[in-house]
Structures are given as structure tokens and as C-alpha cells.
Design a protein around this motif. Structure first.
Motif, PDB file in Angstrom:
ATOM      1  N   THR A 189      29.760  28.454   9.538  1.00  0.00           N
ATOM      2  CA  THR A 189      29.368  27.132  10.025  1.00  0.00           C
ATOM      3  C   THR A 189      29.953  26.859  11.406  1.00  0.00           C
ATOM      4  N   GLY A 190      31.204  27.212  11.599  1.00  0.00           N
ATOM      5  CA  GLY A 190      31.846  26.985  12.888  1.00  0.00           C
ATOM      6  C   GLY A 190      31.155  27.711  14.016  1.00  0.00           C
ATOM      7  N   LEU A 191      30.708  28.944  13.748  1.00  0.00           N
ATOM      8  CA  LEU A 191      30.018  29.722  14.765  1.00  0.00           C
ATOM      9  C   LEU A 191      28.679  29.072  15.118  1.00  0.00           C
ATOM     10  N   SER A 192      27.942  28.640  14.105  1.00  0.00           N
ATOM     11  CA  SER A 192      26.651  27.995  14.350  1.00  0.00           C
ATOM     12  C   SER A 192      26.819  26.747  15.198  1.00  0.00           C
ATOM     13  N   ASN A 193      27.865  25.965  14.911  1.00  0.00           N
ATOM     14  CA  ASN A 193      28.116  24.758  15.696  1.00  0.00           C
ATOM     15  C   ASN A 193      28.455  25.090  17.138  1.00  0.00           C
ATOM     16  N   LEU A 194      29.228  26.162  17.325  1.00  0.00           N
ATOM     17  CA  LEU A 194      29.579  26.585  18.673  1.00  0.00           C
ATOM     18  C   LEU A 194      28.333  27.011  19.454  1.00  0.00           C
ATOM     19  N   LEU A 195      27.454  27.771  18.800  1.00  0.00           N
ATOM     20  CA  LEU A 195      26.227  28.215  19.459  1.00  0.00           C
ATOM     21  C   LEU A 195      25.347  27.025  19.845  1.00  0.00           C
ATOM     22  N   ARG A 196      25.313  26.011  18.988  1.00  0.00           N
ATOM     23  CA  ARG A 196      24.557  24.800  19.304  1.00  0.00           C
ATOM     24  C   ARG A 196      25.050  24.175  20.615  1.00  0.00           C
ATOM     25  N   VAL A 197      26.366  24.026  20.704  1.00  0.00           N
ATOM     26  CA  VAL A 197      26.965  23.398  21.883  1.00  0.00           C
ATOM     27  C   VAL A 197      26.704  24.225  23.138  1.00  0.00           C
ATOM     28  N   LYS A 198      26.912  25.531  23.022  1.00  0.00           N
ATOM     29  CA  LYS A 198      26.749  26.423  24.172  1.00  0.00           C
ATOM     30  C   LYS A 198      25.295  26.465  24.658  1.00  0.00           C
ATOM     31  N   LEU A 199      24.362  26.552  23.714  1.00  0.00           N
ATOM     32  CA  LEU A 199      22.960  26.613  24.103  1.00  0.00           C
ATOM     33  C   LEU A 199      22.500  25.294  24.718  1.00  0.00           C
ATOM     34  N   ALA A 200      22.952  24.181  24.148  1.00  0.00           N
ATOM     35  CA  ALA A 200      22.603  22.879  24.707  1.00  0.00           C
ATOM     36  C   ALA A 200      23.139  22.756  26.131  1.00  0.00           C
ATOM     37  N   ASP A 201      24.323  23.294  26.364  1.00  0.00           N
ATOM     38  CA  ASP A 201      24.948  23.229  27.679  1.00  0.00           C
ATOM     39  C   ASP A 201      24.202  24.086  28.699  1.00  0.00           C
ATOM     40  N   HIS A 202      23.749  25.267  28.259  1.00  0.00           N
ATOM     41  CA  HIS A 202      23.124  26.216  29.188  1.00  0.00           C
ATOM     42  C   HIS A 202      21.609  26.036  29.316  1.00  0.00           C
ATOM     43  N   LEU A 203      20.953  25.486  28.275  1.00  0.00           N
ATOM     44  CA  LEU A 203      19.492  25.434  28.277  1.00  0.00           C
ATOM     45  C   LEU A 203      18.915  24.039  28.122  1.00  0.00           C
ATOM     46  N   GLY A 204      19.783  23.049  27.860  1.00  0.00           N
ATOM     47  CA  GLY A 204      19.301  21.708  27.528  1.00  0.00           C
ATOM     48  C   GLY A 204      18.408  21.073  28.574  1.00  0.00           C
ATOM     49  N   ASP A 205      18.610  21.410  29.844  1.00  0.00           N
ATOM     50  CA  ASP A 205      17.787  20.841  30.906  1.00  0.00           C
ATOM     51  C   ASP A 205      16.498  21.615  31.121  1.00  0.00           C
ATOM     52  N   LEU A 206      16.410  22.791  30.522  1.00  0.00           N
ATOM     53  CA  LEU A 206      15.283  23.690  30.772  1.00  0.00           C
ATOM     54  C   LEU A 206      14.233  23.636  29.672  1.00  0.00           C
ATOM     55  N   VAL A 207      14.669  23.517  28.410  1.00  0.00           N
ATOM     56  CA  VAL A 207      13.759  23.543  27.266  1.00  0.00           C
ATOM     57  C   VAL A 207      14.190  22.491  26.245  1.00  0.00           C
ATOM     58  N   GLU A 208      13.320  22.258  25.261  1.00  0.00           N
ATOM     59  CA  GLU A 208      13.654  21.377  24.139  1.00  0.00           C
ATOM     60  C   GLU A 208      14.163  22.256  22.995  1.00  0.00           C
ATOM     61  N   LEU A 209      15.398  22.072  22.595  1.00  0.00           N
ATOM     62  CA  LEU A 209      16.019  22.903  21.572  1.00  0.00           C
ATOM     63  C   LEU A 209      15.873  22.262  20.197  1.00  0.00           C
ATOM     64  N   ARG A 266       9.235  24.342  23.743  1.00  0.00           N
ATOM     65  CA  ARG A 266       9.993  24.054  22.521  1.00  0.00           C
ATOM     66  C   ARG A 266      10.605  25.352  22.001  1.00  0.00           C
ATOM     67  N   VAL A 267      11.909  25.326  21.776  1.00  0.00           N
ATOM     68  CA  VAL A 267      12.641  26.521  21.364  1.00  0.00           C
ATOM     69  C   VAL A 267      13.301  26.286  20.009  1.00  0.00           C
ATOM     70  N   ILE A 268      12.929  27.090  19.022  1.00  0.00           N
ATOM     71  CA  ILE A 268      13.585  27.053  17.713  1.00  0.00           C
ATOM     72  C   ILE A 268      14.813  27.962  17.768  1.00  0.00           C
ATOM     73  N   CYS A 269      15.950  27.457  17.300  1.00  0.00           N
ATOM     74  CA  CYS A 269      17.193  28.226  17.276  1.00  0.00           C
ATOM     75  C   CYS A 269      17.611  28.450  15.828  1.00  0.00           C
ATOM     76  N   SER A 270      17.775  29.704  15.457  1.00  0.00           N
ATOM     77  CA  SER A 270      18.147  30.056  14.084  1.00  0.00           C
ATOM     78  C   SER A 270      19.318  31.035  14.135  1.00  0.00           C
ATOM     79  N   PHE A 271      20.442  30.655  13.499  1.00  0.00           N
ATOM     80  CA  PHE A 271      21.646  31.475  13.578  1.00  0.00           C
ATOM     81  C   PHE A 271      22.186  31.799  12.191  1.00  0.00           C
ATOM     82  N   SER A 272      22.713  32.994  12.075  1.00  0.00           N
ATOM     83  CA  SER A 272      23.425  33.382  10.855  1.00  0.00           C
ATOM     84  C   SER A 272      24.914  33.431  11.175  1.00  0.00           C
ATOM     85  N   GLY A 273      25.735  33.266  10.147  1.00  0.00           N
ATOM     86  CA  GLY A 273      27.175  33.297  10.364  1.00  0.00           C
ATOM     87  C   GLY A 273      27.860  32.065   9.844  1.00  0.00           C
TER      88      GLY A 273
END
Length: 231
Positions: A143-163, A134-141
């Protein structure tokens, strides 16, 4: 005594009938409160197998303690192992025992012994449904940047861990325990993080995501309290 001291605390069917003829008193009410508070902190159901197993243990240790407090003991090795494997759960049970110790009808002399046994009982239900880290994701910046990071991390890590994406920047032990987190990913500093913390650049590039995936794949099974800053 032998029956009470050798119970298999593994579910409702085995534990429901053990105390069905005993009355529910004030101490039982305290046990119930402890179980519900602990379940809530661990994001678990406070009923079913978990409830009946823990409740039966607490009822049994209450009766056995009337004979001797020695039944509250656990070996130093067991306590050390339990704390190492499930520190958050162990400390949570310690806190609950200390909180309610003066409300019980019997004396508790060996808090860590009882906490160790409660942790072992809890862990079989706490861990049973977990298949990914289980991976907690916490971002500053923005709103648009946070949404982008969500998409990118889900794309790169979604099959490996629970985000798990959260809005707060303050990552406390309470939050880590609530979400049962193994790892934290952030783009800002986190003080005194007690689990593995990967700090990514404020605006990561493709190579940063690839490096992050590789690092988590290799290191996520090492439950060290450390920070890895990707460059």
C-alpha cells in the motif's frame, strides 16, 4: 422522407420536438434502454442532448426502415473511419443492437451502418469535454508503494494528462471504455492491452519518471496498441 434523412442530430432543442406527437411504445422503450446502458458504459449522462439526439435518430431510422432498409446503410469508408476513430464506442453500439435486435418492431439488416451513425452522433458528446489524455494507473505492491507512486506520478504528469488510479490489476476493454482511457501506466504486465501501455519499474527512480513524461509527451497522440517498458 427528406426531412427524416437529413436531420442535424446535435442536441435537445433541435430533436425534442420531432416526435412529440407520436406515442411511446415498446420499441421506444427498447431505444431508451439502449441509450441508458450505453451512457452508463461511457460514463455519460443518459439524458439531455445525448439522449434526444440518439433517440431521434433511432426513431427516424425506424420509420425510414419501413420504406427501405437502404436508409440503414453507411459506406464502407465511413464504417472504416468510424471504427478507426472510435472503436470502443462503435463496438459498444454494435453489441447493443445485437442484444436488442429481436425486441424491435422493425428489421435491422445493416448493423454496422446503424452502429457507425450512432457512433458519429455519440462522439460529439463523448469527446466534447475532453482536453487531456486520460491515463489509467494500475500498480501492484505494498500500500505504501502504491501511495508513493500516486504522489510521484501526479507531480511529474499531473499537468500533462488526467490521471485515474484504480485498484484492480486486470485491465479489460470494459474498464478502458468506462474510463475512456487513452493510456495505461503499470508496474506489472498487462495482457492484450488495447491502448498504449507504459510499464514502469516496480520501484521507479527519478530518471524513470522523467523518461515517462518525455515518452508520453511525444507518443501519447499515437493510439497504437503497444507496450513500452521503461528501463
Amino acid at each position: 422522407v427528406t426531412t427524416l434523412d437529413t436531420v442535424d442530430y446535435s442536441g435537445e432543442i433541435k430533436n425534442r420536438s420531432m416526435h412529440r406527437d407520436s406515442s411511446f411504445d415498446e420499441t421506444d422503450g427498447v431505444f431508451y434502454q439502449m441509450i441508458q446502458e450505453t451512457a452508463k458504459m461511457l460514463n455519460m449522462s443518459g439524458y439531455g442532448d445525448f439522449h434526444f439526439s440518439v433517440f431521434s435518430y433511432l426513431k427516424n431510422i425506424r420509420y425510414l426502415s419501413q420504406l427501405s432498409p437502404i436508409y440503414q446503410l453507411a459506406t464502407d469508408t465511413l464504417i472504416f473511419y468510424t471504427r478507426e476513430e472510435n472503436e470502443g464506442v462503435f463496438e459498444l453500439w454494435k453489441q447493443k443492437i445485437v442484444k436488442y435486435i429481436n425486441s424491435l418492431s422493425f428489421d435491422i439488416e445493416f448493423i454496422e451502418g446503424i452502429a457507425a451513425h450512432l457512433t458519429l452522433i455519440t462522439s460529439q458528446f463523448f469527446q466534447s469535454s475532453r482536453t487531456k489524455k486520460r491515463v489509467i494507473c494500475s500498480f501492484s505492491g505494498e500500500t505504501g508503494l502504491s501511495n508513493l507512486l500516486r504522489v510521484k506520478l501526479a507531480d511529474h504528469l499531473g499537468d500533462l494528462v488526467e490521471l485515474i488510479f484504480i485498484s484492480t490489476h486486470e485491465i479489460t476493454d470494459r474498464i478502458l471504455l468506462k474510463y475512456r482511457a487513452d493510456i495505461v501506466i503499470s508496474n506489472h504486465p498487462i495482457k492484450n492491452c488495447t491502448v498504449l501501455n507504459y510499464r514502469i519499474p516496480y520501484i521507479p527512480q527519478s530518471k524513470d519518471y522523467e523518461e515517462l513524461r518525455k515518452a508520453i509527451y511525444i507518443d501519447s497522440d499515437k493510439s497504437n496498441s503497444r507496450v513500452m517498458q521503461l528501463k
